[in-house]
Every structure is written in C-alpha cells, then in structure tokens.
Design an enzyme around this catalytic site. Sequence first.
Site, PDB file in Angstrom:
ATOM      1  N   LYS A 150       0.842  -1.215   0.000  1.00 39.04           N
ATOM      2  CA  LYS A 150       0.000   0.000   0.000  1.00 39.04           C
ATOM      3  C   LYS A 150       0.867   1.252   0.000  1.00 39.04           C
ATOM      4  O   LYS A 150       0.377   2.372   0.110  1.00 39.04           O
ATOM      5  CB  LYS A 150      -0.905   0.026   1.240  1.00 39.04           C
ATOM      6  CG  LYS A 150      -2.018  -0.999   1.270  1.00 39.04           C
ATOM      7  CD  LYS A 150      -3.068  -0.647   2.341  1.00 39.04           C
ATOM      8  CE  LYS A 150      -2.638  -0.989   3.736  1.00 39.04           C
ATOM      9  NZ  LYS A 150      -3.704  -0.759   4.742  1.00 39.04           N
ATOM     10  N   LYS A 166       2.843   2.080   2.371  1.00 38.91           N
ATOM     11  CA  LYS A 166       2.847   2.633   3.727  1.00 38.91           C
ATOM     12  C   LYS A 166       3.996   2.026   4.537  1.00 38.91           C
ATOM     13  O   LYS A 166       4.197   0.816   4.518  1.00 38.91           O
ATOM     14  CB  LYS A 166       1.530   2.294   4.447  1.00 38.91           C
ATOM     15  CG  LYS A 166       0.328   3.147   4.042  1.00 38.91           C
ATOM     16  CD  LYS A 166      -0.811   2.952   5.050  1.00 38.91           C
ATOM     17  CE  LYS A 166      -1.898   3.994   4.855  1.00 38.91           C
ATOM     18  NZ  LYS A 166      -2.934   3.962   5.902  1.00 38.91           N
TER      19      LYS A 166
HETATM   20  N1  C2G Z   1     -10.142   6.754   9.358  1.00 40.37           N
HETATM   21  C1  C2G Z   1     -11.132   7.675   9.685  1.00 40.37           C
HETATM   22  N2  C2G Z   1     -10.785   8.963   9.950  1.00 40.37           N
HETATM   23  C2  C2G Z   1      -9.478   9.343   9.901  1.00 40.37           C
HETATM   24  C3  C2G Z   1      -8.477   8.412   9.592  1.00 40.37           C
HETATM   25  C4  C2G Z   1      -8.833   7.098   9.307  1.00 40.37           C
HETATM   26  O1  C2G Z   1     -12.338   7.341   9.731  1.00 40.37           O
HETATM   27  N3  C2G Z   1      -9.178  10.647  10.166  1.00 40.37           N
HETATM   28  C5  C2G Z   1     -10.567   5.371   9.059  1.00 40.37           C
HETATM   29  C6  C2G Z   1     -10.231   4.944   7.638  1.00 40.37           C
HETATM   30  O2  C2G Z   1     -11.254   5.369   6.745  1.00 40.37           O
HETATM   31  C7  C2G Z   1     -10.197   3.422   7.780  1.00 40.37           C
HETATM   32  C8  C2G Z   1      -9.677   3.224   9.215  1.00 40.37           C
HETATM   33  O3  C2G Z   1      -9.855   4.479   9.902  1.00 40.37           O
HETATM   34  O4  C2G Z   1     -11.516   2.886   7.680  1.00 40.37           O
HETATM   35  C9  C2G Z   1      -8.214   2.842   9.245  1.00 40.37           C
HETATM   36  O5  C2G Z   1      -7.484   3.820   8.537  1.00 40.37           O
HETATM   37  P1  C2G Z   1      -5.992   3.437   8.052  1.00 40.37           P
HETATM   38  O6  C2G Z   1      -5.259   2.854   9.192  1.00 40.37           O
HETATM   39  O7  C2G Z   1      -5.438   4.608   7.323  1.00 40.37           O
HETATM   40  O8  C2G Z   1      -6.286   2.234   7.061  1.00 40.37           O
HETATM   41  P2  C2G Z   1      -6.195   2.192   5.455  1.00 40.37           P
HETATM   42  O9  C2G Z   1      -4.817   2.519   5.029  1.00 40.37           O
HETATM   43  O10 C2G Z   1      -7.335   2.976   4.939  1.00 40.37           O
HETATM   44  O11 C2G Z   1      -6.348   0.611   5.231  1.00 40.37           O
HETATM   45  O12 C2G Z   1      -7.931  -3.185   2.953  1.00 40.37           O
HETATM   46  C10 C2G Z   1      -8.198  -1.854   3.308  1.00 40.37           C
HETATM   47  C11 C2G Z   1      -7.013  -1.188   3.943  1.00 40.37           C
HETATM   48  O13 C2G Z   1      -6.312  -2.053   4.831  1.00 40.37           O
HETATM   49  C12 C2G Z   1      -7.486   0.037   4.708  1.00 40.37           C
END
Ligand code: C2G
Length: 132
Positions: free
Chosen positions: A44, A46
């Site tokens: 990803k 990351k």
């Molecule tokens: N999130 C949120 N508000 C934020 C930051 C994140 O609601 N300010 C939510 C994201 O939308 C996600 C969850 O928190 O639903 C986790 O965010 P991340 O750790 O950034 O995960 P992500 O990289 O989106 O990974 O298979 C899908 C991926 O693994 C999702």
Amino acid sequence: MKRILTYGTFDLLHWGHIRLLKRARAQGDYLAVALSTEEFNESKGKKTYHDFETRKAMLEAVRYVDLVIPEEHWEQKISDVQKYEIDAVVMGGDWEGDPRFEILRDHCEVIYLDRTEGISTTKIKNDLGENA
Ligand code: C2G
C-alpha cells in the site's frame, strides 16, 4: 449476534481510528479488525511507525475491538467474511465505492462511515516533524 469486520493499518492509533472503531462496533454486537501486516503495508506504499505486534496489542486494548486478525493481501476479504461469519464490513468514507469493498455486497452489508476530519497518521508525523 451481528458481527462486524473492518480493515486498516491503524498506525499511531489516533482519535479518527478510535471514532471509526466505536461507530463500527455500534453497528452490531462484535467487531473484528483485519490489521495490515508490514508486508501488506509495503504494497500500500505505507511504512508504519509501530510494527504489527505493537499495532495489534494497541487495538486489542480498545474496548470496541473483540478480535484482531492479520490483513495480508487484498484478496482475502471474501474468505474473511465467510470464515468469521461477518454480517457487515464497515469502513471510513475514503473507501466509499471502492470495488475492493463493493464486491463484498454479495456476501454481507458494506457500510461507510464519515472520516474524522483534521487527523491522520500522516498529519501527526508531519506536525511532529515540524516541531522536532
Ligand atoms: N479513518 C477515519 N478517519 C481518519 C483516519 C482514518 O475514519 N481521520 C478510518 C479509515 O477510513 C479506515 C480506518 O480508519 O476505515 C483505518 O485507517 P488506516 O489505518 O489509514 O487504514 P487504510 O490505510 O485505509 O487501510 O484493505 C483496506 C485497507 O487495509 C485500509
């Protein structure tokens, strides 16, 4: 027993994550979190501050979380839904309409919740970097 599943990296656990987990859990009676492994995060683009075991332990300390499983690749979601008898996958709004989640509609509900504005792991890193 309505079983909920969500996916994410959850690095540097912050208010946006907690708010998502709280609202996801409120959609049912049980919340499982599929947590991205380091290898999957690389795919990803990351790089996490905390390793998988630390991110897993932090999530397990959150009252809304009942189970943490590894997210190792994009293609595991249908089998996750079947294996854990999931009724709804819940994600933040930045994923709304993404085909990798929309395909799950044949197997369970898919619910998107609004993102929490003004907070992200990247913002935290940038803000701290400025003040270092
Ligand atoms: N999130 C949120 N508000 C934020 C930051 C994140 O609601 N300010 C939510 C994201 O939308 C996600 C969850 O928190 O639903 C986790 O965010 P991340 O750790 O950034 O995960 P992500 O990289 O989106 O990974 O298979 C899908 C991926 O693994 C999702």
